[in-house]
Design an enzyme around this catalytic site. Structure first.
Site, PDB file in Angstrom:
ATOM      1  N   LYS A   1      -6.573  -8.896  -3.720  1.00 16.50           N
ATOM      2  CA  LYS A   1      -6.400  -7.491  -4.094  1.00 16.50           C
ATOM      3  C   LYS A   1      -7.345  -7.090  -5.237  1.00 16.50           C
ATOM      4  CE  LYS A   1      -3.414  -6.125  -1.077  1.00 16.50           C
ATOM      5  NZ  LYS A   1      -3.818  -5.112  -0.081  1.00 16.50           N
TER       6      LYS A   1
ATOM      7  N   TYR B   1      -3.156 -14.016  -3.161  1.00 15.31           N
ATOM      8  CA  TYR B   1      -2.929 -12.605  -2.799  1.00 15.31           C
ATOM      9  C   TYR B   1      -3.510 -11.706  -3.896  1.00 15.31           C
ATOM     10  CZ  TYR B   1      -0.376  -8.219  -2.083  1.00 15.31           C
ATOM     11  OH  TYR B   1      -0.043  -6.893  -1.918  1.00 15.31           O
TER      12      TYR B   1
END
Length: 257
Positions: free
Chosen positions: A165, A161
């Site tokens: 990002k 994740y």
């Protein structure tokens, strides 16, 4: 221009992905309160309509358009339907994201890796590209990519994740650099721990929450509405000289020892 007027979004049209709840919904409402016509979008049409109806009942301007952000045909449909409804697009908030796993990076399957990258990186890139011609037509546009403090410093259990990002931050900078000549500005917001359904696994764990709150200068987690002011600034004329920026709204997470 009066400084108050610089924040006025009357006549502007904004698409906010993942806006049937959480940060996306809060930002959509904030933009609508500044006068924008907003497109509420998430996978479920009923959920989109529910939020749009509630906004309209408050005197705001909103419609709901369902979109599975990971699917190209649905991304195109989202843009086409927005143009059909409002005739223009001025603001794009790439907020929708997923994080289906919590654990070591070596335990993430290739399928889950691909899924995270498809939704968190490819979708914002693709949707921005689809919206670009409409920004070019207006010689003006604002892209706001919602990243995370996880993009700036590694946490535990959120490795892929975080990687997705971090990619969004560089995408934002490239959009700003390449599209500035078209009157487009692109910026990223990096929220810290915000009380949403998305982050529930973290804040519902009392041990984790207590540790975070003790470390933060603000001594608490954030609320979705606390992301709104920054988004309104970046969407409006008040933020016209801000592009390629990465802005944290994290209660001091990045300076916590």
């Amino acid at each position: 221009m009066h400084s108050k007027e610089q924040f006025n979004l009357t006549g502007k049209v904004a698409i906010i992905t993942g806006s049937s709840k959480g940060i996306g919904k809060a930002i959509a409402k904030g933009l609508a309160e500044q006068g924008a016509q907003v497109v509420i979008s998430s996978r479920n049409q009923e959920a989109c309509d529910e939020v749009a109806t509630a906004f309209n009942e408050e005197g705001l301007k909103a419609i709901g358009i369902a979109c599975h952000i990971g699917k190209e045909d649905q991304r195109k449909n989202l843009v086409d339907k927005t143009i059909a409804a409002f005739g223009r697009i001025d603001i794009l908030v790439n907020n929708a994201a997923i994080n289906p796993v919590y654990g070591p990076i070596e335990e993430v399957s290739p399928e889950i890796f691909d899924k995270i990258m498809d939704v968190n990186v490819k979708a914002p890139w693709s949707l921005s590209n689809l919206v670009l011609p409409h920004f070019q037509a207006n010689k003006n546009g604002s892209i706001i990519n919602i990243a995370s403090v996880e993009a700036l410093t590694p946490g535990l259990g959120l490795g892929i994740y975080s990687t997705s990002k971090a990619a969004i931050l560089m995408l934002t900078k490239n959009q700003a650099k390449e599209w500035g000549k078209f009157g487009v500005k692109a910026n990223a917001i990096c929220p810290g721990l915000i009380k949403t359904k998305f982050s529930a696994a973290l804040w519902q764990n009392e041990k984790i929450l207590s540790k975070v709150e003790k470390a933060l200068p603000s001594s608490r987690m954030g609320l979705p509405k606390e992301m709104v002011g920054l988004a309104c600034l970046l969407a409006s004329d008040a933020g016209n000289y801000m592009t390629g920026g990465v802005y944290t709204a994290d209660g001091g997470y990045m300076i916590a020892g």
